[in-house]
Scaffold this motif. Structure first.
Motif, short mmCIF file in Angstrom:
data_model
loop_
_atom_site.label_atom_id
_atom_site.label_comp_id
_atom_site.label_asym_id
_atom_site.label_seq_id
_atom_site.Cartn_x
_atom_site.Cartn_y
_atom_site.Cartn_z
N GLU B 426 0.92 -1.71 0.09
CA GLU B 426 -0.11 0.41 0.03
C GLU B 426 0.96 1.43 0.23
O GLU B 426 0.50 2.40 -0.96
N PHE B 427 2.01 1.05 0.97
CA PHE B 427 2.00 2.37 1.32
C PHE B 427 3.37 2.84 -0.81
O PHE B 427 3.71 3.63 -1.24
N ALA B 428 3.66 1.59 -1.27
CA ALA B 428 4.69 1.73 -2.04
C ALA B 428 3.42 2.33 -3.52
O ALA B 428 4.11 3.15 -4.08
N ALA B 429 2.73 2.58 -3.31
CA ALA B 429 1.72 2.72 -4.35
C ALA B 429 1.06 3.73 -3.77
O ALA B 429 0.56 4.73 -5.14
N GLN B 430 1.16 4.01 -2.17
CA GLN B 430 0.02 6.27 -2.38
C GLN B 430 1.04 6.87 -2.90
O GLN B 430 1.28 7.73 -3.52
N LEU B 431 2.72 6.27 -2.66
CA LEU B 431 3.74 6.76 -3.08
C LEU B 431 3.64 7.17 -4.61
O LEU B 431 4.29 8.51 -5.23
N ALA B 432 3.48 6.07 -5.25
CA ALA B 432 3.78 6.39 -7.10
C ALA B 432 2.15 7.04 -7.40
O ALA B 432 2.72 8.09 -8.34
N ALA B 433 1.52 6.75 -6.76
CA ALA B 433 0.31 7.63 -6.76
C ALA B 433 0.54 9.76 -6.52
O ALA B 433 0.69 10.26 -7.40
N ILE B 434 1.33 9.35 -5.63
CA ILE B 434 1.56 11.15 -5.15
C ILE B 434 2.29 11.16 -6.02
O ILE B 434 2.85 12.35 -6.45
N ALA B 435 3.46 10.66 -7.23
CA ALA B 435 4.70 10.48 -7.64
C ALA B 435 3.93 11.69 -8.63
O ALA B 435 4.31 11.84 -9.98
N MET B 436 2.69 10.34 -9.24
CA MET B 436 1.84 10.53 -10.48
C MET B 436 1.52 11.60 -10.61
O MET B 436 2.24 12.49 -11.74
N PHE B 437 0.51 12.14 -9.88
CA PHE B 437 0.06 13.54 -9.41
C PHE B 437 1.31 14.57 -9.95
O PHE B 437 0.99 15.71 -10.95
N LEU B 438 2.12 14.64 -9.17
CA LEU B 438 2.87 15.83 -9.21
C LEU B 438 3.78 16.08 -10.62
O LEU B 438 4.03 16.85 -10.54
#
Lengths: 96, 559
Positions: B426-438
């Motif tokens: 989950e944490f890796a996925a949350q990081l990816a989601a934030i990285a994609m938005f930024l």
């Protein structure tokens, strides 16, 4: 469909006849292009196109035996074509 | 209707094996008619093309770091952005959500054991592959330089690149879209479970239904216009050639009659996905469900009447410009209804910030920006100034990438436990989601700015004043690339090492969650019976997580 050879013949005969008719109409359309009819060429080809569309809808798409729902779905195609023509002609018929 | 008799998996648990265990040979996959396996085949194919298209635009962004170009000729540059566009539009975005998540989830959502025409479903994937083969040939033969829009007279007369193979590839893959559309329409009409009335359909199912109509009605026009390009190029038929009485603007009418609705083919499924995700992760009923349905239908219909806003500077008459401008403003209304309703769905929700929700929230922000900048371009005077600038590039990427890809990722993460039976990190996925938005914003906000300042698209030589914006944009693209690659790592890891997900890890109410994960071949162990409207999250709330595995009431009776 019970898979008997008679049924298969019935299944194929209609579409084959329709396909043959479409090919014949295409040939007529091509041939008419060589006739010096002036503006009549366009009229002849539009009539042929309408007949071809009717053959497609009635026989190949088998709308003559379709349920009401299928006919409604098919008729949406006609409406969408109207959208396309009306809005496209809003350009062509109003160009300076 | 005898051919569509519902057949469900046997009730004995011992024989209700997962669809993944129904055969392990390559042939068992290549000849499968199981909608879930076909969804996996599509997912693998479009992922491969997504990364090919990504490499092409990666090269473009590298090239644009320098205002004088540094490793590409102009011709190579043209070919790189063209292949990026062709691949991303027709081999990724158009099939992305319908062919993967739609294929996997739609039948389960409506309580069906498969799609209406399983063999047609497999055929659609093979058609995709045939079209894709042409595109691979185009790549290997040096590419095509017309831009993804194939505008004549360049495509029909002047280009010396592989125009015909590229057009045939798109022509063939269009039939894949049509086959999927016909299949989904028939599935929704004919295979809904008892009790699954039209207004109990989840919004994702509605979005699949509407997008199917758009695919079936629009794609033939694209096929026709590309065939005409081939006819003119190969046989000299005078259709678009103005020097012999043809009209190049006619191609633009025909092309955009498909290609503007194609934007809705991309975004309507995305709207369906985020509707599911918002409701689930805010533990709320979707606000204004009926309006959400009507908005989908309205977008589907009115979206066909706005194509002329792509042609404000193409020689279209002022009257037509006025009409298309007005209609383009109109189509924003149902889109705005959806944005307000999603926001209202979140209001006072018990919001959880799991990865699907982060991606969906990213969608909401980016779709809003993309939609509002679309209104700028619907206005004739502004569009005339902004045409062919980076403002347009940023606008449509914000919708098609910021919107659709965010929702695609939301859906992948949301349904991953159902598809694989495993949890991801989950944490890796949350990081990816934030990285994609930024990363997305860092890529495209500079493009909005430089486009507004006058930077034209499709040039790799440009004035120095724009370099800072191009460098920022390329930096954002690098960040986006990392964000896209991360899921390959942690999702791949979860396939083998992820924790078992259980049947319904999110406590979701959809029928697809009332069946084992991964599901059996025929989806349900016995026919589901639907007894209430969708999204009954109020009764469950987030407290359900603490009473793990309490049965979800009211939404179905599948197990």
């Amino acid at each position: 469909m019970n898979g008997s050879s008679g049924d298969h013949e019935t299944l194929w005969r209609g579409p084959l006849l329709a396909w043959s008719a479409l090919l014949a109409l295409a040939a007529i359309s091509l041939g008419s292009a060589y006739l010096p009819l002036g503006a009549g060429n366009v009229a002849v080809n539009l009539v042929i196109a309408v007949v071809m569309a009717a053959v497609l809808a009635i026989f190949l798409m088998d709308l003559r035996n379709g349920t009401t729902l299928v006919r409604i779905v098919a008729s949406t195609g006609l409406f969408w074509m109207i959208f396309m023509f009306v809005l496209t002609f809003s350009d062509y018929l109003s160009r300076g | 209707m005898s051919e569509m008799t519902l057949q469900y998996a046997p009730t004995e648990e011992s024989v209700a094996t997962s669809y993944l265990d129904e055969g392990h040979t390559v042939l068992s996959w290549l000849l499968t008619t199981d909608h879930k396996r076909i969804a996996i085949l599509y997912a693998l194919s479009i992922t491969a093309f997504f990364f090919i298209g990504g490499v092409a635009i990666g090269l473009v962004r590298l090239e644009l770091i320098s205002p004088t170009g540094w490793f590409m000729t102009s011709d190579e540059y043209n070919r790189a952005f063209t292949i990026h566009g062709i691949i991303m539009v027709w081999f990724f975005l158009v099939p992305s959500i319908p062919a993967t998540m739609g294929n996997f989830v739609l039948p389960m959502m409506i309580g069906a054991p498969d799609v209406a025409f399983p063999r047609l479903n497999l055929l659609s994937w093979y058609l995709y592959l045939i079209g894709a083969s042409f595109t691979v040939y185009v790549l290997l033969s040096g590419g095509v330089d017309t831009g993804w829009t194939f505008y004549p007279p360049f495509s029909s007369t002047y280009s010396h690149s592989s125009v015909v193979p590229a057009a045939i590839g798109v022509f063939v893959v269009g039939f894949s879209s049509i086959a999927t559309g016909v299949n989904f329409m028939a599935t929704v009409h004919l295979l809904r479970a008892p009790g699954m009335t039209w207004f109990r359909l989840p919004l994702f199912a509605w979005s699949m239904y509407v997008v199917s109509m758009v695919m079936v009605l629009a794609t033939p026009v694209l096929a026709m216009s590309l065939l005409l390009i081939c006819a003119e190029r190969l046989f000299g038929l005078p259709i678009f050639d103005a020097s012999v009485g043809g009209d190049p603007v006619l191609f633009q009418h025909l092309f955009w009659f498909y290609s503007h609705p194609a934007v809705y083919i991309m975004i309507l499924p995305a709207m369906g996905v985020v509707s599911e995700v918002f409701a689930c992760f805010a533990r709320r009923r979707v606000f204004g469900y009926a309006f959400m349905v009507y908005a989908l239908l309205t977008i589907g219909v009115v979206g066909f009447m706005v194509w002329g806003h792509h042609m404000f500077v193409a020689g279209q008459s002022p009257l037509a410009n006025l009409i298309f401008s007005f209609l383009s403003f109109i189509v924003a209304v149902p889109s705005a209804i959806k944005v307000f309703n999603w926001t209202a769905t979140l209001y006072r929700g018990q919001i959880g910030f799991e990865a699907p929700m982060l991606y969906a929230l990213g969608f909401l922000g980016l779709f809003t920006i993309g939609g509002l900048t679309g209104l700028f371009l619907a206005s004739v005077p502004i569009d005339i100034a902004a045409t062919d600038s980076y403002f347009v590039v940023a606008h449509f990427h914000t919708i098609m990438v910021g919107g659709t890809v965010s929702a695609f990722m939301a859906g992948i993460h949301y349904w991953w436990p159902k598809v694989t039976g495993r949890r991801y990190h989950e944490f890796a996925a949350q990081l990816a989601a934030i990285a994609m938005f930024l990363g997305f914003n860092l890529t495209f906000i500079p493009q909005f700015i430089m486009g507004w300042l006058g930077m034209p698209r499709r040039y790799h030589f440009y004035p120095d004043v724009f370099q800072i914006w191009h460098v920022l944009s390329s930096g954002g693209a690098a960040m986006l690339a990392v964000a896209y690659l991360m899921p390959l790592g942690y999702l791949g890891w979860s396939l083998f090492n992820g924790d078992r997900a259980g049947d319904n890890p999110w406590g979701a109410t959809g029928l697809e969650w009332q069946t084992p994960s991964p599901p059996p071949k025929r989806n349900f162990l016995r026919p589901p019976q639907v007894t209430s409207a969708p999204y009954q999250y109020h009764d469950i709330g987030r407290a359900r997580e603490e009473v793990e595995q309490a049965p979800v009431e009211g939404r179905g009776d599948a197990r």
